[in-house]
Design an enzyme around this catalytic site. Sequence first.
Site, short mmCIF file in Angstrom:
data_model
loop_
_atom_site.label_atom_id
_atom_site.label_comp_id
_atom_site.label_asym_id
_atom_site.label_seq_id
_atom_site.Cartn_x
_atom_site.Cartn_y
_atom_site.Cartn_z
N HIS A 104 35.77 44.19 39.77
CA HIS A 104 35.56 42.75 39.91
C HIS A 104 34.56 42.29 38.86
CE1 HIS A 104 34.47 38.85 41.69
NE2 HIS A 104 35.61 38.94 42.33
N ASP B 204 41.73 41.58 46.73
CA ASP B 204 43.17 41.56 46.45
C ASP B 204 43.83 42.91 46.73
OD1 ASP B 204 43.35 38.88 45.50
OD2 ASP B 204 42.37 39.51 43.66
#
Length: 420
Positions: free
Chosen positions: A288, A350
């Site tokens: 991320h 996700d």
Amino acid sequence: MIKKIRDCLSDIKDPDLKEHYSQLVFTLLEKGYFPGLAGVPVAKSGISHIDGEKGILTYRGYPVQELAEHCSYEDVAFLLLNGDLPLRNEKNILQKQFLVHRDVDRDIAKAVIAMPEELHPMYMLSASVLQLQANDNLCFTVDNYNQNLFRAIRLVAKLPTIIGISRTRDAEFAADKEFDSYAQYCLYCFNQDLADDEEWVDIFEKLLILHADHTMNNSTFSVRAVGSSKASIYASVASAINSLSGPLHGGANERVLKMLQEIGSPDKVESYIGSVLAKGEKIMGIGHRVYKTYDPRALFTKNKILPRIFAEDNPLDIDDELGDLYKTAQKMERVVLDVLSGKKLYPNVDFWSGLVMKALGIEPHYFTTVFVLGRIMGWSAHWVEHMEVKNRIFRPNQLYDGFNDRHILVEPEEEIASTD
């Protein structure tokens, strides 16, 4: 030079903030600009906060895990829009507003149905949001806080209706149906059978809350950048939806599920990861931009939501294919943590959310629209906040990298001919 920079920053007491600004200055000196505006503050906001090193995400100061565990969609929407959690009466009023204002004009419903079925739902949704301006002639009057707030609530209310109309090609979608909550209505737009089950509605609601806001990400920046020109909330949110459609932002969960399907089984995970890393490619759902540890939204999904779906004694009906995908994801997480955690790469939200949405019976190409139904809370709050701040229109500079001055050469006879 470095000593002068350090001296200029000496009054900043927070060591992390001091280091952050130091890196910004060094980036500017090295490159002459900030690629992607990485790390550059562009606005002040009290809506959400991230500590990427510690893996903390808060909405108005509340940890996202606590909100997902104990609050409803209406609670969190009220919190983001108004600054604090609602009283029971305030929550009931907001819930009623979400359900009362859900209908869209029949002409807009027909326009949604007329869009090609091959058009990705995200682009259908952004186009449809823009069309809502047709029934709001005062939408460019953005200087009244109460009107902005009410307009945001009405927009949130209509998004699931647009999705439901598009999926069913029915202009009267759910027109006479009553719902107990906004989350139930949202789930009904994707799976009418599961919307009657409180367990599934609660799971879906938690997923929406986890996606409600995430500071100054690309789509939220789009909302504020477009809104800074005093564009309407419809134009601002439509731009955010288009931003979210990209695979580097909201489209990743769909690609994670596709990746798990391609891997096929847990015993093929190690060879797949080895192959991807050997090629220098990214693993979808891993890492991320902000978090240097486990994404707190991903942890909640992994530890609190997925066990409710895949537990052996779970009354929820899960097919074998989905069970195999879950086992593949679990194996992939173990391998990734073993191989990549030293590089501060961990599964993000996700990585797990696609499994939840598949369990909910949502088609993969609609996954990112679920993200929108959660994030519309944050987008709306940022738009309302930005209208109050009276911020200057966003106008960043560029570092020109083109030709120096040059001129068109004209032959003498051509110059004479051009004066005839």
